[in-house]
Design a protein around this motif. Structure first.
Motif, short mmCIF file in Angstrom:
data_model
loop_
_atom_site.label_atom_id
_atom_site.label_comp_id
_atom_site.label_asym_id
_atom_site.label_seq_id
_atom_site.Cartn_x
_atom_site.Cartn_y
_atom_site.Cartn_z
N TRP A 5 0.83 -1.20 0.00
CA TRP A 5 0.00 0.00 0.00
C TRP A 5 0.86 1.26 0.00
O TRP A 5 0.57 2.23 -0.69
CB TRP A 5 -0.93 0.00 1.21
N SER A 6 1.94 1.22 0.78
CA SER A 6 2.84 2.37 0.85
C SER A 6 3.47 2.67 -0.50
O SER A 6 3.53 3.83 -0.93
CB SER A 6 3.94 2.10 1.89
N LYS A 8 2.34 1.81 -3.45
CA LYS A 8 1.31 2.27 -4.38
C LYS A 8 0.97 3.74 -4.11
O LYS A 8 0.76 4.52 -5.04
CB LYS A 8 0.06 1.39 -4.24
N ASN A 9 0.94 4.10 -2.84
CA ASN A 9 0.64 5.48 -2.47
C ASN A 9 1.74 6.42 -2.95
O ASN A 9 1.47 7.50 -3.49
CB ASN A 9 0.49 5.58 -0.94
N GLN A 13 1.43 9.49 -5.72
CA GLN A 13 1.82 10.87 -5.44
C GLN A 13 2.79 11.40 -6.50
O GLN A 13 2.70 12.55 -6.91
CB GLN A 13 2.46 10.94 -4.05
N LEU A 29 -4.75 5.77 -7.52
CA LEU A 29 -5.39 6.18 -6.27
C LEU A 29 -6.71 5.44 -6.07
O LEU A 29 -7.00 4.94 -4.98
CB LEU A 29 -5.63 7.69 -6.30
N LEU A 32 -6.05 1.84 -5.19
CA LEU A 32 -5.61 1.72 -3.81
C LEU A 32 -6.80 1.81 -2.86
O LEU A 32 -6.94 1.01 -1.93
CB LEU A 32 -4.61 2.83 -3.49
N ARG A 33 -7.68 2.76 -3.12
CA ARG A 33 -8.86 2.93 -2.27
C ARG A 33 -9.76 1.69 -2.34
O ARG A 33 -10.34 1.28 -1.34
CB ARG A 33 -9.62 4.20 -2.68
N GLN A 195 -3.57 13.20 -0.27
CA GLN A 195 -2.76 12.37 0.64
C GLN A 195 -3.47 12.19 1.98
O GLN A 195 -3.60 11.08 2.48
CB GLN A 195 -1.39 13.04 0.84
N SER A 199 -6.05 9.16 0.95
CA SER A 199 -5.24 7.95 0.72
C SER A 199 -4.50 7.51 1.99
O SER A 199 -4.84 6.50 2.59
CB SER A 199 -4.25 8.18 -0.43
N ARG A 200 -3.51 8.26 2.41
CA ARG A 200 -2.68 7.83 3.54
C ARG A 200 -3.50 7.68 4.83
O ARG A 200 -3.25 6.79 5.64
CB ARG A 200 -1.53 8.81 3.76
N ILE A 203 -4.97 4.32 4.80
CA ILE A 203 -3.98 3.28 5.07
C ILE A 203 -3.71 3.17 6.57
O ILE A 203 -3.71 2.07 7.14
CB ILE A 203 -2.66 3.57 4.32
#
Length: 351
Positions: A5-6, A8-9, A13, A29, A32-33, A195, A199-200, A203
């Protein structure tokens, strides 16, 4: 932070920072979500209602010092407020969908002001199914907004009027533990908000939810027979960290999660027949229920049940302990193979 996940994030970005790759970044994004929401859906669909208001790590700092219910509410209240009241300047999903009544929530805030017993009481009140539906509605609305963003939107910032509008919505508690959020959000541009919180922030809290559910599973298993109804040794299963076993209410084994009622056919059959496990059944050799319906893919489980039928559970556990001390493997199939007679021969050999 989860490595996949990190990464991909980080990739997302980087991609959204350039106009030529912006669309690809938004696509990642959304992917990932979707992955993160799948984790949320799995927890909601497989865990009992009592799990959602427990504090297995107690009070303290860190996202894991929370309940599963609060985590759901917190992630998506923040997203709802930021996406609608701040960015789009329209009505929040909470209000347009009458979700406050549906979820039975006593608050409209992000929940930052809650901890300890207050958090547990809040979590007990929530209708988890309705809260999950609210979360899904917020996610879908935000995804639509994100899909419509242009590269030129990333530098958009916010004014004092925007800050006042968020404060006037009463969606953020005036308490010190929460009110800072308004300055935090309004101090970012759209790129920064992608972010945190789009997204973050997800996570961080989904990872915390996984730690919470894993802890609940481990607590539930204490003192419980670790031989599953089908014959599998839960203590030797590669999924043992996050499954509470079929002998507890925290059963998240693969077959249970695929079953409509969350109870695998082997468990249901044993309970119906008042058996301790499939190894007490005289139909074990030819059974086609649950795990036994998959043939060679899970024949190793039938092998363990047959071994228990002959030598007992304690002997199986002793043999498996020896195997794990001598060989490196995740799934027992890697050692016992997919043929019943061969699997039994191997267990006999390691006795």
């Amino acid at each position: 932070m989860d490595k996949e996940w990190s990464e991909k994030n980080k990739k997302m970005q980087t991609l959204i920072s350039k106009e030529a790759t912006f669309d690809e970044g938004i696509k990642i994004l959304l992917e990932l979500r979707a992955e993160l929401f799948e984790q949320i859906a799995s927890i909601v669909k497989t865990f009992p209602s009592v799990a959602f208001y427990q504090l297995p790590f107690g009070e303290g700092e860190g996202n894991h010092h929370a309940t599963l219910a609060w985590s759901l509410w917190h992630i998506f209240r923040i997203e709802d407020i930021v996406a609608h009241t701040l960015i789009q300047k329209d009505s929040q999903i909470l209000l347009t969908g009458a979700w406050l009544k549906k979820t039975n929530s006593p608050i409209i805030t992000t929940g930052n002001e809650l901890d300890g017993e207050a958090m547990k009481d809040f979590s007990k009140n929530l209708d988890i199914k309705a809260t999950y539906d609210y979360c899904k509605a917020v996610m879908e609305s935000t995804n639509e907004m994100l899909g419509q963003l242009q590269f030129s939107d990333l530098k958009k910032s916010f004014s004092s009027a925007d800050k006042e509008r968020v404060a006037a919505s009463n969606s953020v508690s005036p308490e010190e533990s929460a009110v800072w959020l308004i300055d935090f959000w309004c101090g970012k541009n759209i790129k920064g908000l992608i972010q945190m919180p789009f997204s973050r922030h997800w996570i961080m809290h989904v990872e915390a939810m996984r730690r919470i559910k894993n802890k609940l599973c481990q607590q539930a298993k204490k003192g419980v027979d670790q031989i599953a109804y089908c014959g599998l040794s839960c203590g030797h299963c590669f999924l043992t960290e996050w499954c509470g076993s079929c002998r507890t209410i925290y059963n998240t084994c693969s077959y249970a999660t695929c079953s409509p009622d969350g109870v695998c056919p082997n468990t249901a059959c044993c309970k119906q027949k008042d058996l301790d496990g499939c190894y007490e059944c005289n139909e074990l050799n030819d059974c086609k229920k649950g795990f036994y319906s998959l043939g060679k893919e899970t024949n190793a489980i039938r092998v363990m049940a047959l071994f228990i039928q002959k030598y007992g559970k304690k002997e199986l556990l002793r043999v498996l302990d020896t195997l794990h001390s001598k060989k490196k493997f995740e799934k027992i199939q890697e050692v016992l193979g997919d043929e019943i007679e061969e699997g039994l021969r191997i267990l006999e050999e390691w006795r």
